[in-house]
Scaffold this motif. Structure first.
Motif, mmCIF file in Angstrom:
data_model
loop_
_atom_site.group_PDB
_atom_site.id
_atom_site.type_symbol
_atom_site.label_atom_id
_atom_site.label_comp_id
_atom_site.label_asym_id
_atom_site.label_seq_id
_atom_site.Cartn_x
_atom_site.Cartn_y
_atom_site.Cartn_z
ATOM 1 N N GLY A 172 0.785 -1.233 0.000
ATOM 2 C CA GLY A 172 0.000 0.000 0.000
ATOM 3 C C GLY A 172 0.808 1.269 0.000
ATOM 4 O O GLY A 172 1.536 1.569 -0.955
ATOM 5 N N GLU A 173 0.689 2.033 1.089
ATOM 6 C CA GLU A 173 1.322 3.333 1.201
ATOM 7 C C GLU A 173 2.770 3.243 1.670
ATOM 8 O O GLU A 173 3.355 4.245 2.089
ATOM 9 C CB GLU A 173 0.520 4.209 2.161
ATOM 10 C CG GLU A 173 -0.904 4.479 1.675
ATOM 11 C CD GLU A 173 -1.706 5.295 2.676
ATOM 12 O OE1 GLU A 173 -1.138 5.666 3.725
ATOM 13 O OE2 GLU A 173 -2.888 5.557 2.398
ATOM 14 N N HIS A 174 3.350 2.059 1.590
ATOM 15 C CA HIS A 174 4.738 1.869 2.016
ATOM 16 C C HIS A 174 5.533 1.274 0.851
ATOM 17 O O HIS A 174 5.912 0.104 0.871
ATOM 18 C CB HIS A 174 4.809 0.961 3.246
ATOM 19 C CG HIS A 174 4.156 1.538 4.450
ATOM 20 N ND1 HIS A 174 4.799 2.388 5.323
ATOM 21 C CD2 HIS A 174 2.886 1.418 4.915
ATOM 22 C CE1 HIS A 174 3.973 2.754 6.288
ATOM 23 N NE2 HIS A 174 2.801 2.173 6.065
ATOM 24 N N PRO A 175 5.792 2.087 -0.177
ATOM 25 C CA PRO A 175 6.476 1.562 -1.366
ATOM 26 C C PRO A 175 7.893 1.096 -1.085
ATOM 27 O O PRO A 175 8.450 0.295 -1.856
ATOM 28 C CB PRO A 175 6.464 2.753 -2.336
ATOM 29 C CG PRO A 175 6.317 3.963 -1.464
ATOM 30 C CD PRO A 175 5.461 3.520 -0.320
ATOM 31 N N ALA A 176 8.499 1.572 0.023
ATOM 32 C CA ALA A 176 9.868 1.155 0.343
ATOM 33 C C ALA A 176 9.919 -0.213 1.011
ATOM 34 O O ALA A 176 10.998 -0.794 1.160
ATOM 35 C CB ALA A 176 10.530 2.193 1.252
ATOM 36 N N ALA A 177 8.762 -0.736 1.403
ATOM 37 C CA ALA A 177 8.734 -2.046 2.060
ATOM 38 C C ALA A 177 9.080 -3.137 1.060
ATOM 39 O O ALA A 177 8.570 -3.170 -0.061
ATOM 40 C CB ALA A 177 7.365 -2.299 2.667
ATOM 41 N N LEU A 178 9.957 -4.035 1.470
ATOM 42 C CA LEU A 178 10.356 -5.178 0.655
ATOM 43 C C LEU A 178 9.641 -6.401 1.217
ATOM 44 O O LEU A 178 10.065 -6.977 2.220
ATOM 45 C CB LEU A 178 11.874 -5.353 0.699
ATOM 46 C CG LEU A 178 12.681 -4.133 0.246
ATOM 47 C CD1 LEU A 178 14.170 -4.334 0.525
ATOM 48 C CD2 LEU A 178 12.451 -3.851 -1.227
ATOM 49 N N ALA A 179 8.533 -6.783 0.591
ATOM 50 C CA ALA A 179 7.695 -7.868 1.101
ATOM 51 C C ALA A 179 7.630 -8.999 0.090
ATOM 52 O O ALA A 179 7.629 -8.767 -1.129
ATOM 53 C CB ALA A 179 6.294 -7.353 1.411
#
Length: 395
Positions: A172-179
């Protein structure tokens, strides 16, 4: 003494108390405890001065301090109210490797240069973990932002490879998250760098895993909720510069010095340390109960050592903790306290369980409440007696 004389003596004792000024609302006098008569075995009974820490001990203390700025899983989502049993020593503050990552110490160090310390919180949506959704949040503190950004990428790749996670997922609003996740499974792993921190979030739904169904949007939504709240809380934390860590006292108002030192046989447990009220709630197996209890009692600090040592706002608050944490239940029956410490509250676990210790005692002294456990009755008596003696000598 004959019975009439015993009756007369009892009456005179009551009159004596009344003459001393105890009104109808005054609490009953506490039994006098002669600490010289307490059976403490080989446990120490004197408070200690906690000196300047070594570097790794200072790092661990920084991780424990960090725990006060990480929300409880139940604060992120009210479903997550079941935390691991505290007696087994849940992994909270850490300085070597994060247990839930399942990486060796050497592998973790290779993927996370510049790591200082971390704190991990875990809770379940059900008491039966075999059908529960679990939410784990760990915050890893690094020496600087560059180290954190690099570690987020390398750790994410290492876990994706180890777990066989083939597909990246946007949060969502956390484009830097590497999931990452593996399609067809109900597990999601996420790493996000945020300043000098890496926020690691892990979601598993055991019920869906068991029946072979998936709901990726639900996992993504939960990770986003978690990142929103954890990131906001971390803004209040002020990391200690790495070269100043050993200058920061690891004790607070003598709390660590008042705690019963851990014996060698307890060395496998989570490392000893000092936690504020929020950090302490992460150690609770009943955080809903304890959040209300800690507010009512005014708990501000907890030491985890040979047992737990709580500091409350007052003697009354300490007694509230003592009585609440020793209440009999379907799983616990009341047993007699040590003969020389009648103010203690002790109980026995009714079932055979490799996780839960058989015996458990609490005792309060002034603003402090001690809580200890053991599988041996004589040992739990000696622990609570030695901790009481330390508190009595420290004031």
């Amino acid at each position: 003494m004959r019975r009439p004389l015993r009756t007369l003596a009892a009456g005179l004792a009551i009159l004596s108390v009344g003459a001393a000024g105890c009104g109808p609302d005054s609490p009953p006098p506490r039994p006098a405890i002669d600490i010289s008569r307490l059976d403490v075995g080989s446990y120490p009974t004197a408070p200690r001065e906690i000196g300047k820490p070594r570097f790794d001990h200072a790092r661990l203390s920084e991780g424990q301090r960090l725990g006060g700025f990480i929300p409880l899983p139940m604060d992120i989502n009210p479903r997550f109210i079941f935390q691991p049993y505290s007696e087994t020593g849940p992994v909270l503050a850490f300085i070597e490797t994060l247990y839930s990552l399942n990486l060796s110490v050497d592998s973790f160090k290779a993927n996370a240069p510049g790591f200082i310390a971390g704190f991990d919180g875990l809770a379940y949506s059900e008491n039966d973990v075999s059908i529960a959704t679990s939410l784990s949040n760990a915050v890893l503190l690094f020496a600087d932002q560059q180290s954190a950004t690099s570690a987020a990428a390398t750790l994410a790749q290492a876990i994706a490879t180890k777990q066989g996670l083939r597909e990246p997922v946007g949060i969502g609003e956390h484009p830097a998250a590497l999931a990452f996740w593996k399609p067809g499974t109900q597990e999601l792993y996420s790493f996000q760098a945020d300043g000098p921190y890496v926020i690691y979030t892990e979601v598993k739904d055991q019920a869906k895993i068991a029946v072979g169904t998936t709901d990726l949007p639900a996992m993504v939504s939960l990770v986003q909720q978690s990142l929103d709240m954890v990131g906001a809380r971390l803004h209040g934390f002020r990391p200690t510069p790495p070269d100043k860590l050993t200058d920061v006292p690891i004790d607070h108002d003598g709390m660590l010095g008042r705690s019963l030192p851990r014996p060698n046989e307890d060395g496998w447990r989570n490392p000893p340390g000092l936690y504020d009220r929020t950090g302490a709630l992460n150690l609770s197996s009943d955080p809903v109960r304890d959040k209300k209890l800690f507010d009512e009692a005014g708990v501000d600090w907890l030491v985890y050592n040979a047992g737990y040592l709580y500091r409350a706002e007052s003697r009354k608050g300490a007694q509230l903790i003592r009585d609440s944490h020793s209440a009999p239940s379907k799983l616990y029956r009341r047993i007699d306290p040590p003969k020389s410490l009648p103010t203690a509250r002790c109980r026995e676990f009714r079932l055979t369980d490799v996780v839960t210790n058989r015996f458990h005692c609490t005792a309060s002294y002034d603003r402090y409440t001690a809580e200890v456990w053991s599988n041996q009755l004589i040992d739990v008596y000696q622990r609570i007696s030695a901790q009481y003696a330390i508190l009595a000598k420290a004031t």
